[in-house]
Design a protein around this motif. Structure first.
Motif, PDB file in Angstrom:
ATOM      1  N   ARG A  11     -15.198  -1.444  -3.402  1.00  0.00           N
ATOM      2  CA  ARG A  11     -16.447  -2.132  -3.704  1.00  0.00           C
ATOM      3  C   ARG A  11     -16.612  -2.243  -5.212  1.00  0.00           C
ATOM      4  N   GLU A  12     -17.007  -3.414  -5.670  1.00  0.00           N
ATOM      5  CA  GLU A  12     -17.300  -3.719  -7.071  1.00  0.00           C
ATOM      6  C   GLU A  12     -16.044  -3.697  -7.960  1.00  0.00           C
ATOM      7  N   GLU A  13     -14.875  -3.399  -7.395  1.00  0.00           N
ATOM      8  CA  GLU A  13     -13.653  -3.379  -8.202  1.00  0.00           C
ATOM      9  C   GLU A  13     -12.583  -4.322  -7.685  1.00  0.00           C
ATOM     10  N   GLY A  14     -12.657  -4.670  -6.396  1.00  0.00           N
ATOM     11  CA  GLY A  14     -11.633  -5.520  -5.818  1.00  0.00           C
ATOM     12  C   GLY A  14     -10.422  -4.701  -5.377  1.00  0.00           C
ATOM     13  N   TRP A  15      -9.257  -5.363  -5.349  1.00  0.00           N
ATOM     14  CA  TRP A  15      -8.046  -4.715  -4.861  1.00  0.00           C
ATOM     15  C   TRP A  15      -7.437  -3.834  -5.943  1.00  0.00           C
ATOM     16  N   LYS A  16      -7.222  -2.570  -5.603  1.00  0.00           N
ATOM     17  CA  LYS A  16      -6.657  -1.596  -6.532  1.00  0.00           C
ATOM     18  C   LYS A  16      -5.469  -0.901  -5.877  1.00  0.00           C
ATOM     19  N   GLU A  17      -4.548  -0.450  -6.711  1.00  0.00           N
ATOM     20  CA  GLU A  17      -3.315   0.138  -6.182  1.00  0.00           C
ATOM     21  C   GLU A  17      -3.469   1.626  -5.920  1.00  0.00           C
ATOM     22  N   VAL A  18      -3.065   2.023  -4.726  1.00  0.00           N
ATOM     23  CA  VAL A  18      -2.902   3.437  -4.385  1.00  0.00           C
ATOM     24  C   VAL A  18      -1.441   3.803  -4.633  1.00  0.00           C
ATOM     25  N   LYS A  19      -1.212   4.802  -5.443  1.00  0.00           N
ATOM     26  CA  LYS A  19       0.148   5.300  -5.656  1.00  0.00           C
ATOM     27  C   LYS A  19       0.400   6.425  -4.664  1.00  0.00           C
ATOM     28  N   ILE A  20       1.554   6.396  -4.010  1.00  0.00           N
ATOM     29  CA  ILE A  20       1.840   7.340  -2.949  1.00  0.00           C
ATOM     30  C   ILE A  20       3.261   7.875  -3.072  1.00  0.00           C
ATOM     31  N   ALA A  21       3.405   9.152  -2.796  1.00  0.00           N
ATOM     32  CA  ALA A  21       4.714   9.810  -2.811  1.00  0.00           C
ATOM     33  C   ALA A  21       4.989  10.407  -1.444  1.00  0.00           C
ATOM     34  N   SER A  22       6.239  10.346  -1.025  1.00  0.00           N
ATOM     35  CA  SER A  22       6.674  11.048   0.175  1.00  0.00           C
ATOM     36  C   SER A  22       7.847  11.943  -0.197  1.00  0.00           C
ATOM     37  N   ILE A  23       7.822  13.164   0.334  1.00  0.00           N
ATOM     38  CA  ILE A  23       8.898  14.123   0.094  1.00  0.00           C
ATOM     39  C   ILE A  23       9.410  14.581   1.452  1.00  0.00           C
ATOM     40  N   SER A  24      10.713  14.553   1.628  1.00  0.00           N
ATOM     41  CA  SER A  24      11.317  14.870   2.917  1.00  0.00           C
ATOM     42  C   SER A  24      12.540  15.752   2.719  1.00  0.00           C
ATOM     43  N   ALA A  25      12.853  16.518   3.759  1.00  0.00           N
ATOM     44  CA  ALA A  25      14.110  17.261   3.790  1.00  0.00           C
ATOM     45  C   ALA A  25      15.193  16.357   4.365  1.00  0.00           C
ATOM     46  N   VAL A  26      16.410  16.489   3.854  1.00  0.00           N
ATOM     47  CA  VAL A  26      17.543  15.690   4.327  1.00  0.00           C
ATOM     48  C   VAL A  26      18.419  16.572   5.213  1.00  0.00           C
ATOM     49  N   GLU A  27      18.618  16.128   6.438  1.00  0.00           N
ATOM     50  CA  GLU A  27      19.487  16.844   7.365  1.00  0.00           C
ATOM     51  C   GLU A  27      20.645  15.932   7.757  1.00  0.00           C
ATOM     52  N   TRP A  45      -4.783   6.684  -8.768  1.00  0.00           N
ATOM     53  CA  TRP A  45      -4.521   7.255 -10.079  1.00  0.00           C
ATOM     54  C   TRP A  45      -3.698   6.294 -10.932  1.00  0.00           C
ATOM     55  N   ASP A  46      -3.820   6.461 -12.248  1.00  0.00           N
ATOM     56  CA  ASP A  46      -2.862   5.764 -13.102  1.00  0.00           C
ATOM     57  C   ASP A  46      -1.548   6.536 -13.062  1.00  0.00           C
ATOM     58  N   ALA A  47      -0.521   5.974 -13.674  1.00  0.00           N
ATOM     59  CA  ALA A  47       0.814   6.552 -13.536  1.00  0.00           C
ATOM     60  C   ALA A  47       0.888   7.969 -14.086  1.00  0.00           C
ATOM     61  N   SER A  48       0.225   8.239 -15.217  1.00  0.00           N
ATOM     62  CA  SER A  48       0.327   9.569 -15.823  1.00  0.00           C
ATOM     63  C   SER A  48      -0.322  10.629 -14.937  1.00  0.00           C
ATOM     64  N   LEU A  49      -1.502  10.334 -14.381  1.00  0.00           N
ATOM     65  CA  LEU A  49      -2.170  11.295 -13.500  1.00  0.00           C
ATOM     66  C   LEU A  49      -1.403  11.450 -12.192  1.00  0.00           C
ATOM     67  N   TYR A  50      -0.863  10.346 -11.689  1.00  0.00           N
ATOM     68  CA  TYR A  50      -0.043  10.415 -10.489  1.00  0.00           C
ATOM     69  C   TYR A  50       1.147  11.340 -10.689  1.00  0.00           C
ATOM     70  N   GLY A  51       1.712  11.334 -11.882  1.00  0.00           N
ATOM     71  CA  GLY A  51       2.838  12.207 -12.168  1.00  0.00           C
ATOM     72  C   GLY A  51       2.502  13.677 -11.963  1.00  0.00           C
ATOM     73  N   HIS A  52       1.286  14.086 -12.342  1.00  0.00           N
ATOM     74  CA  HIS A  52       0.866  15.468 -12.134  1.00  0.00           C
ATOM     75  C   HIS A  52       0.780  15.795 -10.642  1.00  0.00           C
ATOM     76  N   HIS A  53       0.260  14.853  -9.864  1.00  0.00           N
ATOM     77  CA  HIS A  53       0.144  15.081  -8.428  1.00  0.00           C
ATOM     78  C   HIS A  53       1.514  15.077  -7.751  1.00  0.00           C
ATOM     79  N   LEU A  54       2.414  14.226  -8.214  1.00  0.00           N
ATOM     80  CA  LEU A  54       3.771  14.218  -7.687  1.00  0.00           C
ATOM     81  C   LEU A  54       4.444  15.562  -7.933  1.00  0.00           C
TER      82      LEU A  54
END
Length: 231
Positions: A11-27, A45-54
């Motif tokens: 609302r009031e901002e329009g379309w905004k990007e959600v940054k998402i990470a997935s982490i998986s085990a490889v078998e 988040w912007d890229a820098s803040l997303y990096g902290h969450h990643l």
């Protein structure tokens, strides 16, 4: 580890990007590498803040102790910059289908549909054996030296060339690494779109962020643990 972005309407901002990470085990299985034990982290988040969450999610999963970290994503520069910052020792792989998509872009620019299909099939086989130089040569046969390249073809070639060190697919497959980023693309749909992009939905920024946090906890199979910590 894979990262991507998906749009939601605020609302009031329009379309905004959600940054998402997935982490998986490889078998390793008889059919090849299989990804299991998925977990997610997503936010507005912007890229820098997303990096902290990643990095926080990576530490939760114990990746600082992992013998091998395989990073599979598309060619977005912000993604690879963060992978460089977060994981000192990593295997970088360009998602296979993003590479193939560029082959289709090149083929459709100058060939008929049937000829384009045949050309892409041949180049896929070549690319799967890590002969990118031969693929580039085949493009030059479509566009002889001195002939101007359409903008979309020039951009596709630049994309492939910039990611050439992430396209050693034969070696990656031999090592048992996944070469597709399907887990994070699935996460875009399951974590975000199924709940937050239904007909007519518009979110406040705090409401969207709260819902993303809840979805990540639920779909990372941590709901009971997180809920117990609040009691």
């Amino acid at each position: 580890v894979s990262s991507d972005g998906v749009m939601v309407c605020l609302r009031e901002e329009g379309w905004k990007e959600v940054k998402i990470a997935s982490i998986s085990a490889v078998e390793q299985t008889e059919q090849g590498p299989t990804l299991t034990q998925h977990s997610y982290r997503a936010g507005l988040w912007d890229a820098s803040l997303y990096g902290h969450h990643l990095w926080a999610e990576a530490c939760r999963r114990g990746l600082e102790k992992a013998k091998t970290v395989v990073c599979v994503s598309d060619g977005a520069i912000w993604i690879w910059n963060l992978m460089f910052i977060c994981f000192a020792y990593r295997i970088e792989i360009l998602d296979w289908w993003h590479a193939v998509q560029r082959l289709w872009t090149i083929a459709h620019a100058c060939l008929t549909p049937d000829a384009a299909t045949a050309w892409v099939v041949r180049q896929q086989h070549t690319l799967a054996h890590t002969h990118l130089r031969h693929v580039i040569h085949q493009v030059r046969l479509l566009y002889p030296r001195g002939a101007p390249l359409p903008t979309e073809v020039r951009q596709a070639l630049a994309y492939l060339f910039a990611n050439r060190h992430r396209m050693r697919y034969r070696l990656f497959r031999q090592a048992g690494y996944p070469i597709g980023s399907g887990t994070v693309e699935s996460a875009c749909k399951v974590v975000v779109q199924q709940r937050m992009k239904q007909a007519g939905m518009r979110w406040s920024r705090p409401g969207a962020q709260a819902m993303l946090a809840l979805r990540c906890v639920l779909l990372s199979d941590r709901w009971h643990h997180e809920w117990a910590s609040l009691l």
